[in-house]
Design an enzyme around this catalytic site. Sequence first.
Site, PDB file in Angstrom:
ATOM      1  N   CYS A 108     -13.463  -6.832  -0.360  1.00 29.98           N
ATOM      2  CA  CYS A 108     -12.187  -6.761  -1.067  1.00 29.98           C
ATOM      3  C   CYS A 108     -11.817  -8.109  -1.683  1.00 29.98           C
ATOM      4  CB  CYS A 108     -11.069  -6.214  -0.166  1.00 29.98           C
ATOM      5  SG  CYS A 108      -9.650  -5.687  -1.162  1.00 29.98           S
ATOM      6  N   HIS A 211     -14.012  -0.916   1.529  1.00 28.81           N
ATOM      7  CA  HIS A 211     -13.679  -1.410   2.868  1.00 28.81           C
ATOM      8  C   HIS A 211     -14.554  -0.816   3.965  1.00 28.81           C
ATOM      9  CE1 HIS A 211     -10.039  -3.735   1.937  1.00 28.81           C
ATOM     10  NE2 HIS A 211      -9.910  -2.874   0.937  1.00 28.81           N
ATOM     11  N   GLU A 213     -15.098  -2.044   6.690  1.00 27.11           N
ATOM     12  CA  GLU A 213     -14.490  -2.336   8.004  1.00 27.11           C
ATOM     13  C   GLU A 213     -13.538  -1.225   8.449  1.00 27.11           C
ATOM     14  OE1 GLU A 213     -13.413  -3.536   5.257  1.00 27.11           O
ATOM     15  OE2 GLU A 213     -11.287  -4.055   5.321  1.00 27.11           O
TER      16      GLU A 213
END
Length: 235
Positions: A108, A211, A213
């Site tokens: 990001c 993303h 994560e």
Amino acid sequence: MKKPVVGVMPLWDDEKESLWMLPGYFDGIITNGGIPIMLPLTEDKGDLEQAAELCDGFLFTGGHDVSPEIYGEKPLDGKVSSNRKRDEMELYILRKALESDKPVLGICRGIQFINAALGGTLYQDIPLQHPSKVEHHQNPPYNIPVHVVSINVDSPLHKCLNADTLHVNSYHHQAVKQLAPELKAMATSEDGLTEALYMPGHRFLWGVQWHPEFSYSTDDNSRRIFKAFTDAMFN
Ligand code: MN
């Protein structure tokens, strides 16, 4: 065998005046055999150099907007919220990572920062400067894919995922505009934004705009990206 240590860029909460961390960044590294440590938010070059020496790789996390001054622009009125201290420390850490050929993953803000630091430019605000129907700023839950990216066939990401397209989550209001000279695009959204990039010639320098994560626990492709990153430290 010793596990690789990954220096993770610190997150800063302006309201609480507090350092913080998203567990997904750490867990994505831990589940692939690395040890994540959060780097200090400091501009002290000596401290940063010593901390960088402890690390086998670096994760450039999400968070504040990149200061437009880095790519030679003035911030658009009311659209940009940056953190000069983070920019300064990350510029130094990125330089150290490149000098020592240590693996780097940007997520990001991370992909945006890497591009800006290496001479590229950013859209400061997608809705204003690159409007489209593609949803880049989704509502929770953040592990759900909201748009498609096409993956360049000759890119390391294609080799890693063995896929031509990928459904990704998306939570960003800025994006890569002009690619830095040393970087190459690896994936592009339907409205033409660079959503993944890498640096040819470096051991491992990848950035992704989505993303992993948030999705690594439910999505194999997100896990593979973290694995490619930590595997590069074992080599
Ligand atoms: Mn997106």
